[in-house]
Design a protein around this motif. Structure first.
Motif, PDB file in Angstrom:
ATOM      1  N   MET A  74      -4.629  -3.731  -8.059  1.00 36.26           N
ATOM      2  CA  MET A  74      -4.605  -2.338  -8.508  1.00 36.26           C
ATOM      3  C   MET A  74      -3.419  -1.600  -7.877  1.00 36.26           C
ATOM      4  O   MET A  74      -2.730  -0.808  -8.544  1.00 36.26           O
ATOM      5  CB  MET A  74      -5.912  -1.641  -8.133  1.00 36.26           C
ATOM      6  CG  MET A  74      -7.161  -2.233  -8.782  1.00 36.26           C
ATOM      7  SD  MET A  74      -7.142  -2.079 -10.586  1.00 36.26           S
ATOM      8  CE  MET A  74      -8.843  -2.549 -10.970  1.00 36.26           C
TER       9      MET A  74
ATOM     10  N   GLU B 194      -8.713  -7.741  -5.542  1.00 37.30           N
ATOM     11  CA  GLU B 194      -8.680  -6.861  -6.710  1.00 37.30           C
ATOM     12  C   GLU B 194      -7.985  -5.553  -6.391  1.00 37.30           C
ATOM     13  O   GLU B 194      -7.196  -5.036  -7.196  1.00 37.30           O
ATOM     14  CB  GLU B 194     -10.111  -6.617  -7.200  1.00 37.30           C
ATOM     15  CG  GLU B 194     -10.752  -7.857  -7.809  1.00 37.30           C
ATOM     16  CD  GLU B 194     -12.240  -7.692  -8.062  1.00 37.30           C
ATOM     17  OE1 GLU B 194     -12.816  -6.656  -7.622  1.00 37.30           O
ATOM     18  OE2 GLU B 194     -12.831  -8.584  -8.704  1.00 37.30           O
ATOM     19  N   ASN B 195      -8.228  -5.012  -5.203  1.00 39.60           N
ATOM     20  CA  ASN B 195      -7.564  -3.775  -4.807  1.00 39.60           C
ATOM     21  C   ASN B 195      -6.060  -3.984  -4.649  1.00 39.60           C
ATOM     22  O   ASN B 195      -5.255  -3.092  -4.970  1.00 39.60           O
ATOM     23  CB  ASN B 195      -8.163  -3.255  -3.502  1.00 39.60           C
ATOM     24  CG  ASN B 195      -7.597  -1.904  -3.103  1.00 39.60           C
ATOM     25  OD1 ASN B 195      -7.626  -0.958  -3.884  1.00 39.60           O
ATOM     26  ND2 ASN B 195      -7.079  -1.804  -1.887  1.00 39.60           N
ATOM     27  N   GLN B 196      -5.666  -5.154  -4.154  1.00 39.14           N
ATOM     28  CA  GLN B 196      -4.240  -5.465  -4.047  1.00 39.14           C
ATOM     29  C   GLN B 196      -3.569  -5.432  -5.424  1.00 39.14           C
ATOM     30  O   GLN B 196      -2.460  -4.905  -5.572  1.00 39.14           O
ATOM     31  CB  GLN B 196      -4.056  -6.853  -3.424  1.00 39.14           C
ATOM     32  CG  GLN B 196      -4.405  -6.919  -1.944  1.00 39.14           C
ATOM     33  CD  GLN B 196      -3.275  -6.457  -1.067  1.00 39.14           C
ATOM     34  OE1 GLN B 196      -2.182  -7.020  -1.080  1.00 39.14           O
ATOM     35  NE2 GLN B 196      -3.517  -5.415  -0.290  1.00 39.14           N
TER      36      GLN B 196
ATOM     37  N   ALA C 137     -12.954  -8.418  -3.403  1.00 42.72           N
ATOM     38  CA  ALA C 137     -12.723  -6.978  -3.548  1.00 42.72           C
ATOM     39  C   ALA C 137     -11.347  -6.594  -2.984  1.00 42.72           C
ATOM     40  O   ALA C 137     -10.636  -5.759  -3.568  1.00 42.72           O
ATOM     41  CB  ALA C 137     -13.834  -6.203  -2.840  1.00 42.72           C
ATOM     42  N   TRP C 138     -10.975  -7.198  -1.848  1.00 39.47           N
ATOM     43  CA  TRP C 138      -9.655  -6.954  -1.266  1.00 39.47           C
ATOM     44  C   TRP C 138      -8.559  -7.376  -2.249  1.00 39.47           C
ATOM     45  O   TRP C 138      -7.585  -6.629  -2.471  1.00 39.47           O
ATOM     46  CB  TRP C 138      -9.513  -7.720   0.043  1.00 39.47           C
ATOM     47  CG  TRP C 138      -8.125  -7.714   0.596  1.00 39.47           C
ATOM     48  CD1 TRP C 138      -7.552  -6.757   1.369  1.00 39.47           C
ATOM     49  CD2 TRP C 138      -7.124  -8.732   0.388  1.00 39.47           C
ATOM     50  NE1 TRP C 138      -6.250  -7.104   1.665  1.00 39.47           N
ATOM     51  CE2 TRP C 138      -5.967  -8.303   1.083  1.00 39.47           C
ATOM     52  CE3 TRP C 138      -7.109  -9.944  -0.306  1.00 39.47           C
ATOM     53  CZ2 TRP C 138      -4.798  -9.063   1.086  1.00 39.47           C
ATOM     54  CZ3 TRP C 138      -5.942 -10.697  -0.296  1.00 39.47           C
ATOM     55  CH2 TRP C 138      -4.797 -10.260   0.388  1.00 39.47           C
TER      56      TRP C 138
ATOM     57  N   GLN D 133       0.830  -1.210   0.000  1.00 44.47           N
ATOM     58  CA  GLN D 133       0.000   0.000   0.000  1.00 44.47           C
ATOM     59  C   GLN D 133       0.866   1.262   0.000  1.00 44.47           C
ATOM     60  O   GLN D 133       0.592   2.214  -0.750  1.00 44.47           O
ATOM     61  CB  GLN D 133      -0.934   0.008   1.212  1.00 44.47           C
ATOM     62  CG  GLN D 133      -1.864   1.221   1.242  1.00 44.47           C
ATOM     63  CD  GLN D 133      -2.904   1.127   2.338  1.00 44.47           C
ATOM     64  OE1 GLN D 133      -3.080   0.088   2.975  1.00 44.47           O
ATOM     65  NE2 GLN D 133      -3.609   2.224   2.568  1.00 44.47           N
TER      66      GLN D 133
END
Length: 352
Positions: free
Chosen positions: A121, A117-119, A114-115, A52
């Motif tokens: 991105m 997919e965000n990783q 969703a977690w 992140q």
């Protein structure tokens, strides 16, 4: 032609809670001492890397690159194997996969997806900040439990699974396109993309997306008894990453490709330290050089027999010995002649 870069080392199998393997500076210095010039970083391991922060902070990325340079290595690529696998999870695997995600999304497949997919991105943005041009992940698996079923699969089941797989990955591929980074799926049993045919099924459904590419690992193909050299001929334009990992396949009267649920040491097909197995790496390095592979040769160590530190040390030397410094001239240049069209016509008997 281009000379392959390397040797690099995938850090996932070497990280631990013991120094020097518990921090990126420590493990990077150790890798350099082993003879590696690059490291491939698993982004799920917070002991080594903060994904992140890397996605948000250019300063953090510059600090990581500087620290690695001081240790004597650079980053070859980032990895999201663990996160990518959770983009598409068949319910049969829910209990197993929940152990690898934050507590707040456990027991909630939609939140876990969703977690994940965000990783991915964030991995696209982090790769761009680090100046990398390729990234490795897993595809996940919706159809894998139906690989060899009885009764037979109902009509349309696999097509539906791959339609959904492509739907989930398309926005992620677009994010990697925006970042200018190739997203490379490690073609691997257990994932829905496990050979050439399955990759093609997926590629078609994402409209031949330019960022949909391959991490080539011959060990998984040898264990499937797939022609891993012809695979390069077929897919070389999509092969953007390379894991140097060895394997052997020794079938018996008791077991073959599926290996009878045996532990690794007793399987007909098993991973070996590089150079100890049956993979024709001279053929692989030759083909990749001929096809102008621009990436890194990265050791992934997995072996049921040899100590990991010996595997790393020997693997660095093995890769260095197999990288072909490509020639800048033809071997018969010394007898070459200038173009003489009139002479060529006479040699062909065209002006008699």
């Amino acid at each position: 032609m281009k000379t392959i870069k390397g040797p690099g080392l995938f850090l996932a199998q070497f990280a631990s809670d013991e120094a020097p393997f518990s921090s990126l500076p420590g493990i990077a210095r150790w890798a350099a001492e082993m003879g590696f010039v690059a490291v491939q970083i698993p982004t799920w391991d917070r002991r080594l890397f903060d994904l992140q922060l890397a996605a948000e902070s250019q300063t953090y990325c510059d600090d990581v690159k500087g620290m690695l340079a001081d240790a004597g290595v650079e980053i070859s690529e980032l990895s999201t194997h663990s996160q990518g696998q959770m983009v598409a999870v068949h319910p049969a695997y829910d209990p197993l996969y929940d152990s690898g995600v934050p507590r707040e999304v456990r027991g909630n497949p939609a939140a876990r997806q969703a977690w994940a997919e965000n990783q991915l991105m964030m991995a696209a943005r982090a790769s761009r900040r680090l100046g990398l041009n390729a990234h490795v992940t897993f595809s996940g698996s919706l159809a894998w439990p139906y690989l060899y079923p009885y009764p037979q699969r109902p009509a349309g089941l696999i097509e539906t699974a791959f339609d959904e797989l492509a739907r989930r990955w398309r926005p992620i591929l677009d994010a990697f396109e925006e970042a200018g980074v190739d997203l490379c799926y490690e073609i691997h049993p257990g994932e829905d993309l496990f050979d050439g045919a399955t990759f093609e099924m997926f590629l078609e459904r994402v409209d031949n997306h330019p960022r949909c590419n391959i991490l080539y690992d011959p060990s998984h193909f040898l264990l499937q008894q797939l022609d891993y050299l012809e695979y390069i001929d077929i897919y070389h334009q999509r092969i953007k990453m390379f894991h140097v990992k060895d394997a052997e396949f020794n079938p018996t009267g008791r077991q073959g490709v599926y290996s009878g649920y045996q532990p690794w040491i007793n399987r007909a097909g098993r991973f070996r330290s590089v150079g100890d197995g049956q993979v024709d790496f001279m053929g692989i390095f030759s083909k990749l050089a001929a096809y102008d592979f621009e990436g890194w040769a990265v050791l992934e160590w997995e072996c049921c027999l040899k100590h990991w530190e010996d595997g790393a040390r020997e693997g660095a030397a093995f890769i260095a010995d197999h990288i072909i410094r490509v020639t800048d001239r033809a071997f018969d240049d010394f007898v070459a002649t200038d173009v003489d069209q009139a002479a060529n016509r006479r040699l062909l008997g065209l002006d008699r």
